[in-house]
Design a protein around this motif. Structure first.
Motif, PDB file in Angstrom:
ATOM      1  N   MET A   1       0.846  -1.183   0.000  1.00  0.00           N
ATOM      2  CA  MET A   1       0.000   0.000   0.000  1.00  0.00           C
ATOM      3  C   MET A   1       0.886   1.238   0.000  1.00  0.00           C
ATOM      4  O   MET A   1       1.953   1.258   0.588  1.00  0.00           O
ATOM      5  CB  MET A   1      -0.925  -0.004   1.221  1.00  0.00           C
ATOM      6  CG  MET A   1      -1.935   1.113   1.200  1.00  0.00           C
ATOM      7  SD  MET A   1      -3.382   0.932   2.260  1.00  0.00           S
ATOM      8  CE  MET A   1      -2.680   1.113   3.869  1.00  0.00           C
ATOM      9  N   LEU A   2       0.399   2.287  -0.659  1.00  0.00           N
ATOM     10  CA  LEU A   2       1.130   3.553  -0.713  1.00  0.00           C
ATOM     11  C   LEU A   2       1.136   4.249   0.639  1.00  0.00           C
ATOM     12  O   LEU A   2       0.220   4.088   1.432  1.00  0.00           O
ATOM     13  CB  LEU A   2       0.454   4.505  -1.704  1.00  0.00           C
ATOM     14  CG  LEU A   2       0.469   4.159  -3.178  1.00  0.00           C
ATOM     15  CD1 LEU A   2      -0.312   5.214  -3.956  1.00  0.00           C
ATOM     16  CD2 LEU A   2       1.872   4.074  -3.703  1.00  0.00           C
ATOM     17  N   ARG A   3       2.170   5.026   0.863  1.00  0.00           N
ATOM     18  CA  ARG A   3       2.188   5.924   2.019  1.00  0.00           C
ATOM     19  C   ARG A   3       1.645   7.282   1.568  1.00  0.00           C
ATOM     20  O   ARG A   3       1.548   7.552   0.380  1.00  0.00           O
ATOM     21  CB  ARG A   3       3.613   6.062   2.547  1.00  0.00           C
ATOM     22  CG  ARG A   3       4.059   4.783   3.289  1.00  0.00           C
ATOM     23  CD  ARG A   3       5.423   4.941   3.868  1.00  0.00           C
ATOM     24  NE  ARG A   3       6.339   4.382   2.861  1.00  0.00           N
ATOM     25  CZ  ARG A   3       7.576   4.751   2.686  1.00  0.00           C
ATOM     26  NH1 ARG A   3       8.103   5.676   3.442  1.00  0.00           N
ATOM     27  NH2 ARG A   3       8.313   4.193   1.766  1.00  0.00           N
ATOM     28  N   CYS A   4       1.299   8.109   2.526  1.00  0.00           N
ATOM     29  CA  CYS A   4       0.710   9.416   2.220  1.00  0.00           C
ATOM     30  C   CYS A   4       1.607  10.243   1.295  1.00  0.00           C
ATOM     31  O   CYS A   4       1.124  10.842   0.335  1.00  0.00           O
ATOM     32  CB  CYS A   4       0.409  10.182   3.502  1.00  0.00           C
ATOM     33  SG  CYS A   4      -0.860   9.406   4.523  1.00  0.00           S
ATOM     34  N   LYS A   5       2.902  10.277   1.566  1.00  0.00           N
ATOM     35  CA  LYS A   5       3.831  11.054   0.735  1.00  0.00           C
ATOM     36  C   LYS A   5       3.790  10.572  -0.713  1.00  0.00           C
ATOM     37  O   LYS A   5       3.857  11.372  -1.643  1.00  0.00           O
ATOM     38  CB  LYS A   5       5.264  10.920   1.260  1.00  0.00           C
ATOM     39  CG  LYS A   5       5.616  11.856   2.353  1.00  0.00           C
ATOM     40  CD  LYS A   5       7.091  11.742   2.664  1.00  0.00           C
ATOM     41  CE  LYS A   5       7.520  12.770   3.660  1.00  0.00           C
ATOM     42  NZ  LYS A   5       8.961  12.746   3.904  1.00  0.00           N
ATOM     43  N   GLU A   6       3.710   9.262  -0.894  1.00  0.00           N
ATOM     44  CA  GLU A   6       3.682   8.703  -2.247  1.00  0.00           C
ATOM     45  C   GLU A   6       2.385   9.080  -2.960  1.00  0.00           C
ATOM     46  O   GLU A   6       2.389   9.393  -4.152  1.00  0.00           O
ATOM     47  CB  GLU A   6       3.839   7.186  -2.193  1.00  0.00           C
ATOM     48  CG  GLU A   6       5.193   6.744  -1.670  1.00  0.00           C
ATOM     49  CD  GLU A   6       5.258   5.261  -1.324  1.00  0.00           C
ATOM     50  OE1 GLU A   6       6.324   4.667  -1.549  1.00  0.00           O
ATOM     51  OE2 GLU A   6       4.243   4.703  -0.834  1.00  0.00           O
ATOM     52  N   LEU A   7       1.284   9.061  -2.229  1.00  0.00           N
ATOM     53  CA  LEU A   7       0.009   9.438  -2.839  1.00  0.00           C
ATOM     54  C   LEU A   7       0.023  10.909  -3.238  1.00  0.00           C
ATOM     55  O   LEU A   7      -0.408  11.266  -4.336  1.00  0.00           O
ATOM     56  CB  LEU A   7      -1.172   9.170  -1.903  1.00  0.00           C
ATOM     57  CG  LEU A   7      -2.503   9.539  -2.541  1.00  0.00           C
ATOM     58  CD1 LEU A   7      -2.980   8.416  -3.448  1.00  0.00           C
ATOM     59  CD2 LEU A   7      -3.525   9.910  -1.535  1.00  0.00           C
ATOM     60  N   VAL A   8       0.519  11.757  -2.359  1.00  0.00           N
ATOM     61  CA  VAL A   8       0.588  13.189  -2.665  1.00  0.00           C
ATOM     62  C   VAL A   8       1.452  13.422  -3.902  1.00  0.00           C
ATOM     63  O   VAL A   8       1.091  14.209  -4.782  1.00  0.00           O
ATOM     64  CB  VAL A   8       1.111  13.989  -1.450  1.00  0.00           C
ATOM     65  CG1 VAL A   8       1.432  15.421  -1.832  1.00  0.00           C
ATOM     66  CG2 VAL A   8       0.086  13.957  -0.321  1.00  0.00           C
ATOM     67  N   ALA A   9       2.572  12.716  -3.991  1.00  0.00           N
ATOM     68  CA  ALA A   9       3.465  12.868  -5.142  1.00  0.00           C
ATOM     69  C   ALA A   9       2.786  12.453  -6.444  1.00  0.00           C
ATOM     70  O   ALA A   9       3.088  13.002  -7.507  1.00  0.00           O
ATOM     71  CB  ALA A   9       4.739  12.058  -4.929  1.00  0.00           C
ATOM     72  N   ARG A  10       1.865  11.522  -6.379  1.00  0.00           N
ATOM     73  CA  ARG A  10       1.181  11.026  -7.577  1.00  0.00           C
ATOM     74  C   ARG A  10      -0.212  11.603  -7.745  1.00  0.00           C
ATOM     75  O   ARG A  10      -0.945  11.212  -8.650  1.00  0.00           O
ATOM     76  CB  ARG A  10       1.067   9.503  -7.500  1.00  0.00           C
ATOM     77  CG  ARG A  10       2.398   8.800  -7.483  1.00  0.00           C
ATOM     78  CD  ARG A  10       2.232   7.325  -7.330  1.00  0.00           C
ATOM     79  NE  ARG A  10       3.528   6.674  -7.253  1.00  0.00           N
ATOM     80  CZ  ARG A  10       3.674   5.379  -7.143  1.00  0.00           C
ATOM     81  NH1 ARG A  10       2.632   4.581  -7.086  1.00  0.00           N
ATOM     82  NH2 ARG A  10       4.882   4.858  -7.084  1.00  0.00           N
ATOM     83  N   SER A  11      -0.594  12.529  -6.890  1.00  0.00           N
ATOM     84  CA  SER A  11      -1.976  13.007  -6.879  1.00  0.00           C
ATOM     85  C   SER A  11      -2.397  13.642  -8.204  1.00  0.00           C
ATOM     86  O   SER A  11      -3.515  13.412  -8.665  1.00  0.00           O
ATOM     87  CB  SER A  11      -2.195  13.979  -5.724  1.00  0.00           C
ATOM     88  OG  SER A  11      -1.370  15.112  -5.853  1.00  0.00           O
TER      89      SER A  11
END
Length: 79
Positions: A1-11
């Motif tokens: 599962m993605l971490r929050c930082k990774e999701l923000v980077a790919r948002s």
């Protein structure tokens, strides 16, 4: 599962539908469990919609802009 930082980077890619199927599934899985990231994505969607709704500003002639900037610079340089 993605971490929050990774999701923000790919948002942006997520919102634009540019993630691969696997990446999209990981992002959606993360959003199922993370209230903060759901809120972030909701805010990003609202921001995108607001920007799209803004009228386009008329574009001045580039030469006129350069002339005004040059004149302003000269007046600032004058003692």
């Amino acid at each position: 599962m993605l971490r929050c930082k990774e999701l923000v980077a790919r948002s942006s890619d997520y919102l634009d539908g540019q993630l691969t199927l696997g990446e999209n599934l990981l992002a959606r899985q993360h959003l199922l469990f993370c209230k903060n990231c759901r809120c972030f994505i909701k805010q990003m969607r609202l921001t995108q919609a607001t920007i799209k709704a803004l009228p386009e500003a008329p574009v001045d002639d580039v030469e006129k802009i350069v002339q005004r900037m040059t004149a302003a610079q000269r007046s600032d340089d004058t003692p």
